[in-house]
Design an enzyme around this catalytic site. Structure first.
Site, PDB file in Angstrom:
ATOM      1  N   CYS A 159       0.796  -1.231   0.000  1.00 31.99           N
ATOM      2  CA  CYS A 159       0.000   0.000   0.000  1.00 31.99           C
ATOM      3  C   CYS A 159       0.830   1.283   0.000  1.00 31.99           C
ATOM      4  O   CYS A 159       0.279   2.368  -0.182  1.00 31.99           O
ATOM      5  CB  CYS A 159      -0.938   0.010   1.200  1.00 31.99           C
ATOM      6  SG  CYS A 159      -1.748  -1.567   1.491  1.00 31.99           S
ATOM      7  N   HIS A 290      -3.689   7.982   4.979  1.00 38.51           N
ATOM      8  CA  HIS A 290      -3.763   6.594   4.509  1.00 38.51           C
ATOM      9  C   HIS A 290      -5.192   6.088   4.713  1.00 38.51           C
ATOM     10  O   HIS A 290      -5.775   5.510   3.813  1.00 38.51           O
ATOM     11  CB  HIS A 290      -2.758   5.731   5.271  1.00 38.51           C
ATOM     12  CG  HIS A 290      -2.604   4.368   4.708  1.00 38.51           C
ATOM     13  ND1 HIS A 290      -2.207   4.135   3.408  1.00 38.51           N
ATOM     14  CD2 HIS A 290      -2.816   3.138   5.258  1.00 38.51           C
ATOM     15  CE1 HIS A 290      -2.167   2.836   3.189  1.00 38.51           C
ATOM     16  NE2 HIS A 290      -2.546   2.206   4.289  1.00 38.51           N
ATOM     17  N   HIS A 340      -9.467   1.355  -1.821  1.00 34.67           N
ATOM     18  CA  HIS A 340      -8.032   1.236  -1.564  1.00 34.67           C
ATOM     19  C   HIS A 340      -7.385   0.664  -2.814  1.00 34.67           C
ATOM     20  O   HIS A 340      -7.493  -0.523  -3.109  1.00 34.67           O
ATOM     21  CB  HIS A 340      -7.791   0.329  -0.368  1.00 34.67           C
ATOM     22  CG  HIS A 340      -6.377   0.337   0.122  1.00 34.67           C
ATOM     23  ND1 HIS A 340      -5.320   0.800  -0.639  1.00 34.67           N
ATOM     24  CD2 HIS A 340      -5.837  -0.051   1.303  1.00 34.67           C
ATOM     25  CE1 HIS A 340      -4.201   0.690   0.051  1.00 34.67           C
ATOM     26  NE2 HIS A 340      -4.492   0.174   1.241  1.00 34.67           N
TER      27      HIS A 340
END
Length: 636
Positions: A159, A290, A340
């Protein structure tokens, strides 16, 4: 001045193509949300089948792999814009840093299934070349004649991948290693990955609600984003979309999937980015978070943000009114809108932050509900006009990797970091592992080691051997870069076999983290408290040399005083068969691992060998850790 200026970009998300992919709503507008129930994931049997898919038509001819198509779409837009703002760019020295979480996983799923069903060699060969993590990277570059660019790296950093890629591009420009950098990331939706996140209880049952009470996780998304970066003093009149003025990276070294609940690791990355730019936190009006909307991530990130912006108030003079603390920054949780997007997340979120800076509009948050007092954040219901000078982009990833960028709307005035020499202090090689001895050496319980995959056990064994040479104290606080050839392909096959046999709802949650190529770096970081920058790389079968070059870059640029390089190959049956089905069929792969320690200090009387920061990476030579062994032999 040496900010890295973004002069062109390309993007794809569930919101659309180009600027639509990261558009900031106009003043007074709410945040658009592209997350919806996903029928493909529902048919696979997932209980939480919510996702955000990019448009089917991407503006490029569709190919065999969706991830490749997404990356090609972003690259096509970026290169088209470059032709307009910087004619002749192909004649310049180019660096390419692109990141991903799952690479060619969609093709790998088909390869694993065909192999298990006993497909003939011809059918398997048609899939094999696209089943690697690096296949979309190389195929997309080849579509634009960039596949042989000498300075290129493929970050396998989950990520945080594209945030790290942009940061690495800034370091290349600082060192004058190239004139132009193409940086970003990509990922496509796959059942393989979606099932793993659901098994870890990280996905939402409806919509993501970052920083809100009752939040239950994220929805996956797919997308790609690429930016073209040049130094401020070399932009040749090209218009600037945003400036990358600072970069920082760190590792939690606490848990392979759960974040450090204190937020200290992410805070250190953010503080490093601010320090790199010489920019005070009080001048940052926006945090691109995030914000995965999982209970632990958001609470951790809230603590990191609070620590970063808890600047002491200036003392008031006698009789003067008290000095007010600067207002907190607006927090933008973009994943609640586009899902995401894993390897693309950092780059897409940076472009959204850049759009906010350019328009002086603070973006709204898509999440709804009461704010969690344990995860406070300044969220806007609707977009608001605000003066914005700078945004801080924060990213976190599997393995405890953290990365941060400082983005500014004006020149920061930062000076380029001066590269310092990098030295190889020690090297260790292993050809296997013994669980009992490894447990004794590392202090990790044997039963936990038994649950790790072979790559992680090999990597831990190699770093343990390195610690025997230099002492554990010499490793503590260092960073780590893992270099891959075929990465976790055998581990992935074992994980996917259970998915095919029992259904996506019943994958093995303990095995899923090991399918991340960054897991080996994370496990070594936890065992030896390697709290500096961490990630994995692999643009081809010579990824071990790629790791050496990337780690040396971070030492040279003072992002770390010491870096560990680790590369391992389990030489399992899937890896061997895949090589046998491709043009690499005559190249040997062997079980083993190598670990190196790089440092800035040359040691006593300068007796350590210096590492060439521009060392060539040969993806056509020895496979995996054997490439690093050859380099050691040639430079011994």
């Amino acid at each position: 001045m040496s900010d890295a200026c973004v002069i062109a970009s390309g993007a794809v998300s569930a919101l659309g193509l180009g600027p639509l992919a990261y558009r900031v709503p106009g003043a007074g507008e709410p945040a658009p949300v592209a997350i919806a129930r996903d029928e493909e994931l529902a048919r696979a049997g997932l209980l939480r089948p919510f996702a955000a898919r990019a448009p089917a038509a991407l503006g490029v001819a569709p190919g065999a792999d969706r991830a490749t198509d997404l990356l090609k779409a972003a690259l096509s837009q970026t290169l088209g814009a470059l032709e307009r703002v910087r004619p002749g760019w192909r004649g310049e020295r180019i660096g390419i840093a692109l990141g991903t979480s799952s690479g060619g996983m969609l093709t790998a799923e088909r390869f694993f299934a065909a192999r298990a069903e006993g497909a003939d060699a011809g059918a398997l060969a048609a899939l094999a070349s696209g089943a690697t993590y690096f296949a979309p990277f190389n195929d997309a570059l080849a579509a634009f004649g960039l596949e042989r660019t000498p300075l290129r790296t493929h970050l396998l950093a989950a990520c945080a991948a594209s945030t790290l890629a942009i940061g690495l591009g800034l370091r290349w420009l600082d060192r004058d290693a190239c004139d132009l950098v193409l940086a970003g990331g990509y990922d496509a939706l796959s059942t393989f990955v979606a099932a793993g996140f659901e098994a870890l209880r990280a996905t939402t049952a409806s919509r993501s609600r970052p920083f809100r009470l009752g939040r239950d996780g994220m929805a996956l998304g797919e997308g790609a984003a690429v930016v073209a970066l040049v130094r401020e003093d070399r932009r040749r009149g090209a218009p600037v979309m945003v400036r990358v003025a600072g970069f920082g990276a760190s590792t939690d070294a606490v848990h392979i999937t759960a974040p450090d609940r204190t937020g200290s690791g992410l805070m250190r990355a953010g503080a490093a980015a601010l320090a790199d730019a010489g920019w005070p936190a009080s001048r940052v009006g926006l945090v691109s978070a995030h914000a995965t909307a999982t209970p632990y991530n958001d609470a951790m990130e809230s603590r990191a943000i609070a620590a970063l912006f808890a600047a002491p108030r200036p003392a008031a003079g006698p009789g003067a009114p008290p000095v007010a603390a600067p207002p907190p920054p607006v927090v933008h949780p973009f994943k609640a809108q586009i899902g995401h997007t894993l390897g693309a997340a950092g780059a897409l979120e940076s472009l959204a932050a850049a759009a906010a800076l350019a328009s002086s509009i603070a973006p709204p948050a898509a999440s709804e509900g009461e704010l969690d007092p344990d995860a406070p954040a300044l969220l806007l219901e609707r977009a608001e006009p605000r003066p914005l000078e700078a945004a801080l982009k924060l990213s976190a990833a599997f393995g405890g990797a953290n990365a941060a960028l400082l983005l500014t709307s004006c020149a920061s005035g930062r000076k380029p970091r001066r590269a310092r020499p990098v030295h190889l202090r020690a090297a260790a090689r292993v050809t296997g592992f013994d669980l009992g001895r490894l447990a004794e050496t590392t202090g990790i319980p044997r039963d936990r080691l038994a649950r790790l995959d072979a790559l992680c056990r090999l990597g831990l064994t190699a770093v343990a051997a390195l610690a025997d040479i230099v002492g554990e104290g010499a490793l503590r606080g260092a960073g780590i870069v893992a270099g891959h050839a075929l990465a976790t392909i055998d581990t992935n096959d074992v994980y996917d076999a259970r998915r095919r046999a029992r259904g996506a709802r019943f994958v093995e949650p303990r095995l899923f983290p090991a399918t991340s190529p960054n897991a080996i770096a994370g496990e070594c970081a936890i065992a030896y408290q390697l709290t500096g920058p961490s990630f994995a790389v692999g643009a081809g079968l010579g990824g071990a040399l790629e790791a050496l070059r990337a780690a040396a870059e971070l030492v040279a640029s003072s992002d770390a005083d010491r870096m560990v390089v680790v590369t391992a190959d389990d030489a399992g049956p899937v890896a061997r068969e895949l090589l046998g089905l491709t043009v690499a069929q005559h190249r040997a792969v062997a079980c083993g691992a190598v670990a190196l320690l790089l440092q800035a200090d040359p040691g006593d009387a300068g007796r350590l060998r210096e590492v060439d920061l521009d060392l060539p990476v040969d993806h056509d030579g020895p496979v995996g850790h054997l490439a690093l062994l050859r380099w050691l032999d040639e430079h011994g």
